[in-house]
Write a protein that holds these residues in place. Structure first.
Motif, PDB file in Angstrom:
ATOM      1  N   TRP A 449       0.830  -1.207   0.000  1.00  0.00           N
ATOM      2  CA  TRP A 449       0.000   0.000   0.000  1.00  0.00           C
ATOM      3  C   TRP A 449       0.864   1.257   0.000  1.00  0.00           C
ATOM      4  CZ3 TRP A 449       0.104   3.872   3.613  1.00  0.00           C
ATOM      5  CH2 TRP A 449      -0.873   4.867   3.486  1.00  0.00           C
ATOM      6  N   GLU A 450       1.973   1.237   0.689  1.00  0.00           N
ATOM      7  CA  GLU A 450       2.834   2.422   0.750  1.00  0.00           C
ATOM      8  C   GLU A 450       3.423   2.738  -0.616  1.00  0.00           C
ATOM      9  OE1 GLU A 450       6.656   4.000   3.403  1.00  0.00           O
ATOM     10  OE2 GLU A 450       5.637   2.122   3.870  1.00  0.00           O
ATOM     11  N   VAL A 451       3.834   1.706  -1.358  1.00  0.00           N
ATOM     12  CA  VAL A 451       4.371   1.932  -2.705  1.00  0.00           C
ATOM     13  C   VAL A 451       3.290   2.510  -3.617  1.00  0.00           C
ATOM     14  CG1 VAL A 451       5.325   0.789  -4.734  1.00  0.00           C
ATOM     15  CG2 VAL A 451       6.124   0.141  -2.457  1.00  0.00           C
ATOM     16  N   LYS A 452       2.085   1.973  -3.540  1.00  0.00           N
ATOM     17  CA  LYS A 452       1.000   2.479  -4.368  1.00  0.00           C
ATOM     18  C   LYS A 452       0.652   3.919  -3.999  1.00  0.00           C
ATOM     19  CE  LYS A 452      -3.791   1.531  -5.642  1.00  0.00           C
ATOM     20  NZ  LYS A 452      -4.969   0.650  -5.430  1.00  0.00           N
ATOM     21  N   ALA A 453       0.647   4.239  -2.702  1.00  0.00           N
ATOM     22  CA  ALA A 453       0.332   5.602  -2.278  1.00  0.00           C
ATOM     23  C   ALA A 453       1.392   6.588  -2.746  1.00  0.00           C
ATOM     24  CB  ALA A 453       0.188   5.650  -0.762  1.00  0.00           C
ATOM     25  N   LEU A 454       2.647   6.181  -2.766  1.00  0.00           N
ATOM     26  CA  LEU A 454       3.713   7.070  -3.250  1.00  0.00           C
ATOM     27  C   LEU A 454       3.581   7.323  -4.750  1.00  0.00           C
ATOM     28  CD1 LEU A 454       6.781   5.726  -1.243  1.00  0.00           C
ATOM     29  CD2 LEU A 454       5.790   8.002  -1.076  1.00  0.00           C
ATOM     30  N   LEU A 455       3.170   6.314  -5.499  1.00  0.00           N
ATOM     31  CA  LEU A 455       2.980   6.505  -6.938  1.00  0.00           C
ATOM     32  C   LEU A 455       1.799   7.423  -7.227  1.00  0.00           C
ATOM     33  CD1 LEU A 455       3.579   2.867  -8.226  1.00  0.00           C
ATOM     34  CD2 LEU A 455       5.138   4.791  -8.396  1.00  0.00           C
ATOM     35  N   GLU A 456       0.804   7.449  -6.341  1.00  0.00           N
ATOM     36  CA  GLU A 456      -0.385   8.278  -6.548  1.00  0.00           C
ATOM     37  C   GLU A 456      -0.345   9.564  -5.731  1.00  0.00           C
ATOM     38  OE1 GLU A 456      -3.591   5.745  -5.512  1.00  0.00           O
ATOM     39  OE2 GLU A 456      -3.453   4.505  -7.322  1.00  0.00           O
ATOM     40  N   LYS A 457       0.807   9.975  -5.294  1.00  0.00           N
ATOM     41  CA  LYS A 457       0.929  11.176  -4.464  1.00  0.00           C
ATOM     42  C   LYS A 457       0.465  12.416  -5.227  1.00  0.00           C
ATOM     43  CE  LYS A 457       4.831  13.270  -3.699  1.00  0.00           C
ATOM     44  NZ  LYS A 457       6.168  13.680  -3.237  1.00  0.00           N
ATOM     45  N   VAL A 458      -0.327  13.243  -4.549  1.00  0.00           N
ATOM     46  CA  VAL A 458      -0.867  14.462  -5.156  1.00  0.00           C
ATOM     47  C   VAL A 458       0.143  15.589  -4.964  1.00  0.00           C
ATOM     48  CG1 VAL A 458      -2.803  16.069  -5.186  1.00  0.00           C
ATOM     49  CG2 VAL A 458      -3.182  13.667  -4.622  1.00  0.00           C
ATOM     50  N   PRO A 459       0.484  16.352  -5.988  1.00  0.00           N
ATOM     51  CA  PRO A 459       1.432  17.463  -5.820  1.00  0.00           C
ATOM     52  C   PRO A 459       0.869  18.538  -4.892  1.00  0.00           C
ATOM     53  CG  PRO A 459       1.193  16.889  -8.132  1.00  0.00           C
ATOM     54  CD  PRO A 459       0.137  16.138  -7.403  1.00  0.00           C
ATOM     55  N   ALA A 460       1.773  19.192  -4.188  1.00  0.00           N
ATOM     56  CA  ALA A 460       1.357  20.212  -3.226  1.00  0.00           C
ATOM     57  C   ALA A 460       0.755  21.430  -3.914  1.00  0.00           C
ATOM     58  CB  ALA A 460       2.562  20.635  -2.379  1.00  0.00           C
ATOM     59  N   GLU A 461       1.076  21.657  -5.186  1.00  0.00           N
ATOM     60  CA  GLU A 461       0.559  22.828  -5.884  1.00  0.00           C
ATOM     61  C   GLU A 461      -0.929  22.730  -6.184  1.00  0.00           C
ATOM     62  OE1 GLU A 461       3.099  21.024  -6.881  1.00  0.00           O
ATOM     63  OE2 GLU A 461       4.818  22.308  -6.367  1.00  0.00           O
ATOM     64  N   LEU A 462      -1.509  21.545  -6.057  1.00  0.00           N
ATOM     65  CA  LEU A 462      -2.919  21.360  -6.398  1.00  0.00           C
ATOM     66  C   LEU A 462      -3.853  21.588  -5.222  1.00  0.00           C
ATOM     67  CD1 LEU A 462      -2.723  18.194  -8.687  1.00  0.00           C
ATOM     68  CD2 LEU A 462      -2.629  20.595  -9.327  1.00  0.00           C
ATOM     69  N   ILE A 463      -3.348  21.971  -4.070  1.00  0.00           N
ATOM     70  CA  ILE A 463      -4.193  22.223  -2.917  1.00  0.00           C
ATOM     71  C   ILE A 463      -4.900  23.556  -3.107  1.00  0.00           C
ATOM     72  CG2 ILE A 463      -4.221  22.610  -0.425  1.00  0.00           C
ATOM     73  CD1 ILE A 463      -1.854  20.777  -0.174  1.00  0.00           C
ATOM     74  N   CYS A 464      -6.233  23.542  -3.094  1.00  0.00           N
ATOM     75  CA  CYS A 464      -7.034  24.748  -3.281  1.00  0.00           C
ATOM     76  C   CYS A 464      -8.343  24.568  -2.532  1.00  0.00           C
ATOM     77  CB  CYS A 464      -7.267  25.044  -4.755  1.00  0.00           C
ATOM     78  SG  CYS A 464      -8.112  23.713  -5.629  1.00  0.00           S
ATOM     79  N   LEU A 465      -9.165  25.625  -2.528  1.00  0.00           N
ATOM     80  CA  LEU A 465     -10.430  25.564  -1.797  1.00  0.00           C
ATOM     81  C   LEU A 465     -11.415  24.601  -2.446  1.00  0.00           C
ATOM     82  CD1 LEU A 465     -11.108  29.281  -0.755  1.00  0.00           C
ATOM     83  CD2 LEU A 465     -10.561  27.358   0.720  1.00  0.00           C
ATOM     84  N   ASP A 466     -11.487  24.595  -3.768  1.00  0.00           N
ATOM     85  CA  ASP A 466     -12.431  23.745  -4.485  1.00  0.00           C
ATOM     86  C   ASP A 466     -11.647  22.733  -5.318  1.00  0.00           C
ATOM     87  OD1 ASP A 466     -14.600  22.591  -5.603  1.00  0.00           O
ATOM     88  OD2 ASP A 466     -15.143  24.268  -6.905  1.00  0.00           O
ATOM     89  N   PRO A 467     -11.511  21.484  -4.864  1.00  0.00           N
ATOM     90  CA  PRO A 467     -10.741  20.504  -5.662  1.00  0.00           C
ATOM     91  C   PRO A 467     -11.393  20.177  -6.992  1.00  0.00           C
ATOM     92  CG  PRO A 467     -11.052  19.760  -3.380  1.00  0.00           C
ATOM     93  CD  PRO A 467     -11.950  20.933  -3.585  1.00  0.00           C
ATOM     94  N   ARG A 468     -12.710  20.343  -7.123  1.00  0.00           N
ATOM     95  CA  ARG A 468     -13.371  20.043  -8.389  1.00  0.00           C
ATOM     96  C   ARG A 468     -12.987  21.021  -9.493  1.00  0.00           C
ATOM     97  NH1 ARG A 468     -17.650  16.439  -7.825  1.00  0.00           N
ATOM     98  NH2 ARG A 468     -18.190  15.913  -5.675  1.00  0.00           N
ATOM     99  N   ALA A 469     -12.479  22.194  -9.119  1.00  0.00           N
ATOM    100  CA  ALA A 469     -12.090  23.171 -10.136  1.00  0.00           C
ATOM    101  C   ALA A 469     -10.860  22.729 -10.925  1.00  0.00           C
ATOM    102  CB  ALA A 469     -11.814  24.525  -9.477  1.00  0.00           C
ATOM    103  N   LEU A 470     -10.116  21.729 -10.418  1.00  0.00           N
ATOM    104  CA  LEU A 470      -8.924  21.272 -11.125  1.00  0.00           C
ATOM    105  C   LEU A 470      -9.276  20.554 -12.422  1.00  0.00           C
ATOM    106  CD1 LEU A 470      -6.934  19.901  -8.062  1.00  0.00           C
ATOM    107  CD2 LEU A 470      -6.627  22.087  -9.209  1.00  0.00           C
ATOM    108  N   ALA A 471     -10.480  19.991 -12.517  1.00  0.00           N
ATOM    109  CA  ALA A 471     -10.889  19.268 -13.718  1.00  0.00           C
ATOM    110  C   ALA A 471     -11.573  20.153 -14.740  1.00  0.00           C
ATOM    111  CB  ALA A 471     -11.829  18.118 -13.335  1.00  0.00           C
ATOM    112  N   GLU A 472     -11.704  21.443 -14.464  1.00  0.00           N
ATOM    113  CA  GLU A 472     -12.367  22.353 -15.385  1.00  0.00           C
ATOM    114  C   GLU A 472     -11.342  23.198 -16.147  1.00  0.00           C
ATOM    115  OE1 GLU A 472     -15.064  24.673 -13.137  1.00  0.00           O
ATOM    116  OE2 GLU A 472     -16.374  22.984 -12.625  1.00  0.00           O
ATOM    117  N   VAL A 473     -11.794  23.800 -17.216  1.00  0.00           N
ATOM    118  CA  VAL A 473     -10.949  24.648 -18.059  1.00  0.00           C
ATOM    119  C   VAL A 473     -11.074  26.085 -17.582  1.00  0.00           C
ATOM    120  CG1 VAL A 473     -10.492  25.453 -20.402  1.00  0.00           C
ATOM    121  CG2 VAL A 473     -11.201  23.102 -20.004  1.00  0.00           C
ATOM    122  N   ASP A 474      -9.951  26.711 -17.289  1.00  0.00           N
ATOM    123  CA  ASP A 474      -9.941  28.106 -16.885  1.00  0.00           C
ATOM    124  C   ASP A 474     -10.011  28.968 -18.147  1.00  0.00           C
ATOM    125  OD1 ASP A 474      -9.721  30.502 -15.628  1.00  0.00           O
ATOM    126  OD2 ASP A 474      -7.821  30.091 -14.626  1.00  0.00           O
TER     127      ASP A 474
END
Length: 558
Positions: A449-474
């Motif tokens: 599980w630890e290896v899988k979690a490291l491969l799927e680690k979320v970058p720190a730059e993607l932390i925002c108030l609305d996570p759903r906005a990351l899938a939309e076009v600005d």
């Protein structure tokens, strides 16, 4: 078998060797075997809506971001979105059908007619539950090294606690098996498990130290000094630290580097929590405000004025919908975090709450001096009612730390007299995801599980108030970038190029022929523009109200 002819008699006819095979009855030919309910089982829309992540009611702005010169890209993007929506619909239906396999149901404490559940003692609950649940209630008498801060692992199986006088211990609290116990000979201000129970972060008097589950010191991070509070972001592998100097520091534990250090400019930081929904850090300040931080920005995402005095405690529920705060004005408030940041309910407490914690199903616990009050709502993601407490318990010391155990109806309380494990019916989510947080996993499963979690680690730059906005076009940023590019180059590189006739063979590519074909295309484009303008004028005339008197200026209208 053929019979021999009798002597002197006629020869009897031979029997035919052909055999008639009777048709055996099959499952499809029997009318009793037909399925009276053909097709997949229907799923209610409410049940499937709980597992759906894509909101179809919101129009995606992908069509605006495409240019006229690339119509195939627009169609390709639209087809991909349609495929993603279809997969999401199928996944939500499968999850709704498999919800029947969840055998555990959330329990709740209900009193008889006119009975107040807040008067039910822990001893009464222990007597009423089974032996396995009764063993989860215990008290650790550790007055020599208190007061204590505590932390549960993500699986809810292990418990770590640290005393102000240097006592640090970790154990499997279900089986009561001690993992390690040391004395760091220094004041311990906070303690946190990292991504697994094998690593432990301890905020000591001077620096931040990392220990393993055997009590061996692995790292001493001197850039994180005078740390008062710790929070770990499991999907980003970030350890957030708040210090006396007013700095909020993010440490990436996967590579051992500091991502960023933000100056909150609000003095000493000793009130901090995280939003499990979007990984935003909430800081409470002495001026009565709560600020929301992300490592991608050097300024707070938002500031909320919560109290007339300093903020003493902050907690956010698991759905990221509600935030509870308590201040020096003895007010306990619940705020809405869905864009409005407005208080939904408030309650004045006699002594004021110094510590707050939300459970997985929305129960709110508040520690006031040596008393712990718990308020309940209607269920997970619902607003807790602050009018009447759900449970009340008095401890043998002053409360110093609160945390609900994941997947267990248990509230861990650290106080000046030691550690207390309270039974709180209906606090936790009874069904866990074995691929995400498995309390019964082995050592090999934890490593995988630890290896899988490291491969799927979320970058720190993607932390925002609305996570759903990351899938939309600005769209606004895209148009601004296109405009800046045109100004920098002096022309529009995506503009439609002029028509260039293709060369033909056998002498049909003369200069006069090329000019004739180019002029023909230009005339067609001009006719299209004239036709569109005429259609627009006709629409404007139809929109003009009937019976209106003509104006003298109509002659100038073209």
């Amino acid at each position: 078998m053929e019979t021999a002819p009798e002597p002197g008699g006629d020869v009897p006819p031979k029997k035919s060797k052909l055999r008639v095979q009777r048709k055996q009855p099959t499952l499809s030919s029997c009318p009793q075997a037909q399925d009276p309910f053909p097709g997949p089982a229907p799923v209610p829309a409410e049940a499937a809506g709980k597992f759906r992540r894509i909101n179809k009611s919101k129009q995606l702005p992908h069509a605006k971001a495409q240019t006229r010169s690339r119509p195939h890209a627009k169609a390709q993007t639209r087809s991909r979105l349609e495929v993603a929506e279809a997969e999401e619909e199928e996944t939500s239906l499968r999850a709704a059908r498999s919800a029947l396999l969840l055998a555990e149901e959330p329990g709740f404490l209900e009193g008889e007619d006119g009975e107040d559940t807040a008067k039910v003692r822990q001893a009464d609950i222990v007597e009423a539950v089974d032996i396995a649940s009764a063993a989860k209630h215990f008290d650790l008498n550790l007055r020599q090294f208190g007061p204590y801060r505590l932390s549960y692992s993500r699986t809810g199986r292990h418990l770590a606690f640290g005393g102000r006088r240097g006592h640090v211990a970790a154990l499997d609290w279900v089986t009561k098996k001690l993992m390690c116990e040391i004395n760091v000979m220094e004041a311990v201000r906070d303690i946190r498990f990292l991504h697994s129970e094998a690593l432990l972060a301890v905020a000591q008097n001077r620096w931040l130290h990392i220990y393993d589950n055997q009590g061996i010191e692995l790292h001493c991070i001197r850039r994180c000094d005078r740390v008062t509070r710790l929070e770990f972001l499991p999907f980003h592998f970030l350890l957030a630290t708040a210090s006396e100097t007013g700095f909020l520091t993010y440490l990436d534990v996967s590579v051992g580097k500091i991502v960023t250090a933000l100056n909150a400019r609000a003095g000493r930081l000793d009130v901090m929590t995280q939003n499990p929904y979007n990984a935003v850090i909430h800081l409470g300040h002495s001026n009565g405000t709560v600020s929301l931080w992300s490592p991608a920005l050097k300024e707070p995402l938002a500031k909320i004025l919560c109290h007339r005095g300093g903020v003493r405690a902050v907690a956010v529920d698991s759905s990221g919908t509600y935030m509870a705060t308590s201040g020096l004005d003895h007010q306990l408030k619940v705020f809405d975090l869905r864009g409005t940041f407005q208080p939904l309910s408030a309650q004045t407490l006699p002594q004021g709450a110094g510590h707050l914690a939300f459970s997985q199903r929305g129960l709110l616990a508040a520690g006031m001096s040596d008393v712990v009050n718990i308020w309940a709502g209607q269920g997970k993601g619902s607003l807790p009612s602050l009018q009447q407490p759900y449970l009340t318990h008095r401890l043998s010391g002053q409360v110093h730390g609160l945390q609900f155990c994941p997947f267990e109806d248990v509230l861990g309380v650290g106080h000046s007299g030691g550690i207390t494990s309270m039974l709180v019916p209906g606090a936790a989510e009874p069904n866990f995801d074995g691929l995400e947080s498995n309390p019964y996993r082995s050592r090999k499963q934890r490593q995988e599980w630890e290896v899988k979690a490291l491969l799927e680690k979320v970058p720190a730059e993607l932390i925002c108030l609305d996570p759903r906005a990351l899938a939309e076009v600005d769209v606004a940023t895209l148009e601004q970038q296109k405009k800046e590019r045109i100004e920098r180059l002096g022309y529009d590189p995506e503009a439609k190029a002029p028509f260039q006739p293709k060369p033909k063979q056998k002498g049909r590519s003369s200069t006069a022929s090329l000019l004739k074909r180019r002029k023909k295309v230009l005339d067609e484009e001009h006719r299209d523009k004239v036709r569109q303008s005429l259609q627009q004028q006709q629409k404007q005339k139809k929109a003009k109200p009937e019976g209106a008197r003509p104006s003298a200026l109509d002659r100038f209208v073209r």
